[in-house]
Scaffold this motif. Structure first.
Motif, PDB file in Angstrom:
ATOM      1  N   ILE A   1     -13.643   0.351  -4.035  1.00  0.00           N
ATOM      2  CA  ILE A   1     -12.224   0.135  -3.790  1.00  0.00           C
ATOM      3  C   ILE A   1     -11.733   1.066  -2.685  1.00  0.00           C
ATOM      4  O   ILE A   1     -10.860   0.696  -1.886  1.00  0.00           O
TER       5      ILE A   1
ATOM      6  N   GLY B   1      -4.391  -3.665  -4.333  1.00  0.00           N
ATOM      7  CA  GLY B   1      -5.738  -3.342  -4.770  1.00  0.00           C
ATOM      8  C   GLY B   1      -5.888  -3.407  -6.272  1.00  0.00           C
ATOM      9  O   GLY B   1      -5.027  -2.931  -7.020  1.00  0.00           O
ATOM     10  N   THR B   2      -6.994  -3.993  -6.717  1.00  0.00           N
ATOM     11  CA  THR B   2      -7.328  -4.100  -8.136  1.00  0.00           C
ATOM     12  C   THR B   2      -8.754  -3.619  -8.332  1.00  0.00           C
ATOM     13  O   THR B   2      -9.654  -4.040  -7.606  1.00  0.00           O
ATOM     14  N   ALA B   3      -8.959  -2.743  -9.299  1.00  0.00           N
ATOM     15  CA  ALA B   3     -10.296  -2.236  -9.588  1.00  0.00           C
ATOM     16  C   ALA B   3     -10.322  -1.727 -11.012  1.00  0.00           C
ATOM     17  O   ALA B   3      -9.280  -1.518 -11.650  1.00  0.00           O
TER      18      ALA B   3
ATOM     19  N   SER C   1     -12.204   4.088 -11.082  1.00  0.00           N
ATOM     20  CA  SER C   1     -12.939   3.753  -9.858  1.00  0.00           C
ATOM     21  C   SER C   1     -12.425   4.492  -8.634  1.00  0.00           C
ATOM     22  O   SER C   1     -12.900   4.261  -7.534  1.00  0.00           O
TER      23      SER C   1
ATOM     24  N   LYS D   1      -8.885   4.900  -7.576  1.00  0.00           N
ATOM     25  CA  LYS D   1      -7.755   4.277  -6.881  1.00  0.00           C
ATOM     26  C   LYS D   1      -6.791   5.318  -6.318  1.00  0.00           C
ATOM     27  O   LYS D   1      -6.079   5.044  -5.349  1.00  0.00           O
TER      28      LYS D   1
ATOM     29  N   GLY E   1     -10.260  -6.684  -4.301  1.00  0.00           N
ATOM     30  CA  GLY E   1     -10.735  -6.705  -5.674  1.00  0.00           C
ATOM     31  C   GLY E   1     -10.529  -8.069  -6.293  1.00  0.00           C
ATOM     32  O   GLY E   1      -9.710  -8.877  -5.839  1.00  0.00           O
ATOM     33  N   GLU E   2     -11.281  -8.348  -7.354  1.00  0.00           N
ATOM     34  CA  GLU E   2     -11.169  -9.620  -8.054  1.00  0.00           C
ATOM     35  C   GLU E   2      -9.904  -9.615  -8.898  1.00  0.00           C
ATOM     36  O   GLU E   2      -9.719  -8.768  -9.760  1.00  0.00           O
ATOM     37  N   LYS E   3      -9.052 -10.575  -8.654  1.00  0.00           N
ATOM     38  CA  LYS E   3      -7.786 -10.636  -9.383  1.00  0.00           C
ATOM     39  C   LYS E   3      -7.737 -11.777 -10.378  1.00  0.00           C
ATOM     40  O   LYS E   3      -6.725 -12.040 -10.993  1.00  0.00           O
TER      41      LYS E   3
ATOM     42  N   ASP F   1     -14.025  -8.036 -14.956  1.00  0.00           N
ATOM     43  CA  ASP F   1     -14.377  -7.131 -13.865  1.00  0.00           C
ATOM     44  C   ASP F   1     -13.604  -5.821 -13.928  1.00  0.00           C
ATOM     45  O   ASP F   1     -13.956  -4.869 -13.240  1.00  0.00           O
TER      46      ASP F   1
END
Length: 712
Positions: free
Chosen positions: A64, A80-82, A86, A88, A244-246, A251
C-alpha cells in the motif's frame, strides 16, 4: 564576520535545497515502476525524510505504501484500502512531509495539511509517528484532540504547519478560534475514512469541509473503504485513484489471523472470560466490550479477583492523559490484558498482540474486521475469538459469510471452566460502589443491544436478564425502565385489539345471554411472544411529590377545605384573594402580559400586604403588653404576701417582762408554776397575739439580752 559566515551558510543551504527540489521534480515526471521499488531509498524522497525513516527502522515499503506514495507525490487524490497493520499511516504521512518540503513551507505560512482521525488514541499514534520520521525537517506539527488544554492550543494554532486532530475539536477551533485560518490548507487526509464519513460524524465533517478551499489534495485511507459517490462528492474529490481491492472483504483480513467463534449463554460469559485469562497468563490480550460501563465494571471486579496478570482498561469516559498513559503502558508490556471499547478497534498499532477476544457481538462485519485487525499485524501471527449467544449466532455468521469472511466454530471444554460468581457476589456485598457499577453495566448492555440496527441479530426481548444479573454478582435484577414502558405500551395496544374482537352479539331467547364474551387465543405477534423478560415487581411507595405529578398529568382538581359561619355563609380567607381593583382588569384582559398594569398590580398588592403586616405587628405588641401587665400584677401580690409573713414574728419563747425574776431558785420555781397556771387559764393564741401587739422585734431582742446578762 560571524554574521557574514551565517549568511553564506544559509545561502549555501538554500541553494542545496533548491537543487534537491529541482532534482525531485524531474524524478516525479518519470516515476519508477512499483516492482522496481524494494526500499524507501528507491523512491524520489528528500534526504531528511529518508534519514528519519532509517532512524525509525523503516527500510522496505509495504504494498500500500509503494502504490499510494508515488501517486500522492504527483498531487493525485487517493482512496487507499489495505488490511490492518499494513502501514497506511506512512502511506499518507510521507506525501504530506514531501509536499511541505517541495513548496518550501515555513512556520509563518500557516496550516498546510490537516489529518483527521476518528479517535484520540489514533490521532496520538499518528502524531508520534510523524515526530519520528519528520524529526529532521523544520516545519511544525500540532496534536489537536479533546481532553487537552484548549487555551494552549488556541495560542499556537497559527504556528503549526500540520494539524493532526479529531473532528469535534477541529470544528470547535474553526468556530471559536480567530487565529485559525483554513484558507491556506492544501492537503486533507482522512484516516479510517469510512468511520469519519458515517452517520456519527456526518454533520461535523460537512461543517469542516465547508471551511476548506476546493482546490486541494485529498487522501482517504481505511481497511474498509467507502465506495459511495455521495461521500466522494462531499469531499470534492477530483478523479480519485483507488488503490487496493475494494470489492473483496477477505483481502482486508490478515492471512496469518486465525479466526474462531464460540457460542455461550449470556450468563456464562463472565465465567468463560475469567477461565480464558487464567489459561493465558503469559500472553497479550485485548478484550472488547460494547459500552464503557461494562469495561469499567469488568476491570474493577477482575482487579478484585486478581487473575495473576496485569489488567488495563481503555474507554471513552477516561481523562485524555489517563487514556494516553494506558495506551503507552499496554504497548510497552508483554503480558497484559486490556479491556476496551471500540475506541481501540480502529487504526491503533499494538505490537505483538496474541489474542483479540470480542465478548460482545460487533455491530456488523466491518466492526468485526477492525476489532480482529488489532492482532496479526505486520505479517505476525494472531488469533481472534468471537463470543456469540445462541440468538446471535445465525444472523452474525450469515453476515460474515456474505462478506466472504469464513470463521471456524470451536467448543470449550467444560472441565476447564470455573466460575468466580461466589467471589464476585462477596465483593459486591462488601462494596456498594462496585455494586452500583455492576447495575450500570447491566443496564448499559441491555440498552446497547436494544439500540442495534440489525434486529435479526440483536433482540433485547430474548435476553434472560435475571440470569445475566446473577452472573454479574447482582442478587436483585435491576429495572430496565425503557423496556418496561415498551412492554406496557405493546401490552395495552394488544389488549385493545383483543377486546375489540372478543365481543359478539348473538340472538337468543334468554335476555341474559344477549351479550356474550368469548375469550379466544389470539396471535400477539412475534415481538410479544418472544418476550422472556421477567421484571421484578416492587411495591413502590407513593410520595406526595409523585401524587402531585400524577394529579397534574391527569388534570385532577385537588380537594379544598371550605369553612362556614353560624349563618351558613362561606368564610373567605382574605389573605388568598386579590384586594385591589386593578388585578381584575388585568386578569380579564385577553392575551399577552402588560408590564405597566402588572407593575400597578404589584404596587397595590404590596400596599395591602404592608398594611396587613402592620396590623399583625400591632396585635403582637398588644399581646406582649398584656402578658407583661399580668406578670407585674402577679409579682406585686407575691411581694405583699412575703412582707406580711416577715412582720408576723413568733415571740412566745421570750420571758414575760411584767414578772420579777429573783436570784433564788424557789422564786424561779414559783414564777414558773404561776406562769404555767396562767398559761393553763388563758389560750396561748391570745397571749401570743398580746405580746405581738405590744413588742417590736428590737425591744424583744434587748430584753432577751438583759435577761441573759442577769442570769450570768
Amino acid at each position: 564576520m560571524k554574521v557574514k559566515g551565517k549568511k553564506q551558510f544559509g545561502t549555501t543551504m538554500g541553494a542545496q535545497t533548491d537543487r534537491e527540489i529541482q532534482e525531485l521534480k524531474q524524478k516525479y515526471e518519470s516515476l519508477p515502476l512499483e516492482d522496481e521499488i524494494k526500499k524507501f531509498v528507491d523512491m524520489p524522497l528528500t534526504q531528511k525524510t529518508l534519514k528519519g525513516l532509517l532512524d525509525s527502522k523503516y527500510v522496505a515499503p509495504t504494498e500500500i505504501q509503494r502504490k499510494s506514495i508515488l501517486t500522492a507525490l504527483i498531487g493525485k487524490d487517493v482512496m487507499g484500502t489495505a488490511i490492518t497493520g499494513s502501514g497506511k499511516t506512512l502511506a499518507f504521512l510521507i506525501p504530506v512531509i514531501e509536499h511541505l518540503y517541495m513548496n518550501k513551507w515555513s512556520r509563518t505560512d500557516g496550516v498546510c495539511a490537516i489529518v483527521i482521525s476518528p479517535t484520540r488514541e489514533l490521532a496520538y499514534q499518528i502524531f508520534e509517528t510523524l515526530k519520528r520520521i519528520g524529526r529532521y525537517h523544520d516545519f511544525s506539527a500540532g496534536l489537536i484532540i479533546g481532553g487537552k488544554n484548549l487555551k494552549f492550543e488556541r495560542r499556537r494554532m497559527d504556528q503549526c504547519n500540520i494539524l493532526i486532530c479529531t473532528p469535534g475539536r477541529l470544528l470547535q477551533h474553526m468556530d471559536e478560534n480567530p487565529l485559525f485560518n483554513a484558507s491556506t490548507i492544501e492537503m486533507l487526509v482522512l484516516d479510517e475514512a469510512d468511520r469519519c464519513l458515517d452517520m456519527g460524524f456526518e454533520e461535523t465533517l460537512n461543517a469542516i469541509v465547508e471551511h476548506f478551499p476546493i482546490d486541494r489534495q485529498t487522501l482517504l485511507f481505511s481497511a474498509t473503504q467507502t465506495n459511495s459517490v455521495k461521500d466522494i462528492a462531499r469531499l470534492n474529490l477530483r478523479d480519485p485513484i483507488f488503490i487496493g481491492e475494494k470489492t473483496k472483504s477477505e483481502d482486508v483480513i490478515p492471512e496469518l489471523l486465525q479466526q474462531n467463534y464460540v457460542v455461550m449463554e449470556l450468563e456464562d460469559k463472565i465465567t468463560m472470560l475469567w477461565s480464558f485469562i487464567k489459561n493465558h497468563l503469559k500472553q497479550k490480550i485485548i478484550v472488547f466490550f460494547t459500552s464503557c460501563k461494562q469495561v469499567k465494571y469488568v476491570f474493577e471486579i477482575f482487579c478484585k479477583l486478581r487473575p495473576g496478570t496485569s489488567l488495563l482498561a481503555l474507554y471513552g469516559t477516561l481523562h485524555q492523559d489517563r487514556r494516553i498513559a494506558i495506551y503507552n503502558d499496554f504497548t510497552r508490556k508483554s503480558n497484559v490484558v486490556l479491556f476496551a471499547t471500540d475506541i481501540a478497534s480502529r487504526g491503533l498499532d499494538f505490537p505483538t498482540v496474541n489474542w483479540v477476544v470480542q465478548m460482545d457481538c460487533p455491530e456488523d462485519a466491518v466492526q468485526y474486521i477492525h476489532r480482529a485487525g488489532r492482532t496479526a499485524r505486520n505479517k505476525a501471527r494472531g488469533e481472534s475469538l468471537l463470543v456469540l449467544t445462541p440468538t446471535e449466532e445465525q444472523g452474525m455468521i450469515k453476515e460474515l459469510e456474505d462478506k466472504n469472511i469464513h470463521i471456524k466454530k470451536i467448543h470449550i471444554d467444560p472441565k476447564k471452566l470455573f466460575s468466580p460468581r461466589l467471589k464476585i457476589e462477596a465483593a459486591l456485598a462488601q462494596n456498594t460502589e462496585l455494586k452500583a457499577s455492576a447495575q450500570r453495566a447491566f443496564v448499559s448492555y441491555v440498552k446497547s443491544i436494544f439500540l442495534m440496527k440489525n434486529k435479526d441479530i440483536f433482540n433485547a426481548f430474548k435476553l434472560n436478564l435475571e440470569n445475566y444479573a446473577k452472573s454479574l454478582g447482582l442478587v436483585v435484577t435491576p429495572r430496565v425502565r425503557f423496556l418496561e414502558r415498551l412492554l406496557k405500551k405493546k401490552g395495552s395496544e394488544t389488549k385493545m385489539v383483543t377486546e375489540s374482537n372478543d365481543f359478539e352479539h348473538e340472538d337468543s331467547d334468554n335476555d341474559e345471554d344477549f351479550l356474550k364474551v368469548k375469550r379466544v387465543d389470539h396471535d400477539l405477534g412475534n415481538n410479544v411472544e418472544e418476550v422472556t423478560l421477567e421484571l421484578p415487581k416492587k411495591n413502590k411507595v407513593l410520595t406526595k411529590a409523585a401524587a402531585a405529578k400524577i394529579a397534574i398529568r391527569k388534570k385532577l382538581t385537588p380537594n379544598e377545605k371550605v369553612n362556614f359561619d353560624e349563618d351558613g355563609n362561606v368564610i373567605v380567607d382574605k389573605r388568598k384573594e386579590i384586594q385591589s381593583e386593578v388585578p381584575e382588569e388585568y386578569e380579564n384582559k385577553d392575551g399577552g402580559i402588560n408590564i405597566e398594569i402588572a407593575k400597578k398590580v404589584l404596587s397595590q398588592e404590596d400596599k395591602y400586604d404592608k398594611e396587613r403586616f402592620r396590623q399583625l405587628v400591632k396585635q403582637r405588641h398588644k399581646l406582649q403588653k398584656d402578658k407583661l401587665k399580668e406578670l407585674a400584677e402577679a409579682n406585686l401580690q407575691s411581694n405583699t404576701a412575703d412582707s406580711e409573713s416577715d412582720d408576723d414574728v413568733d415571740l412566745s419563747w421570750l420571758p414575760d417582762p411584767d414578772l420579777i425574776y429573783n436570784a433564788d431558785r424557789k422564786t424561779e420555781e414559783n414564777v414558773t408554776s404561776e406562769m404555767n397556771s396562767s398559761d393553763d387559764m388563758e389560750e396561748p393564741t391570745s397571749k401570743k397575739a398580746k405580746l405581738t401587739s405590744k413588742l417590736t422585734l428590737n425591744d424583744a431582742e434587748s430584753i432577751a439580752a438583759q435577761l441573759l446578762a442577769n442570769k450570768v
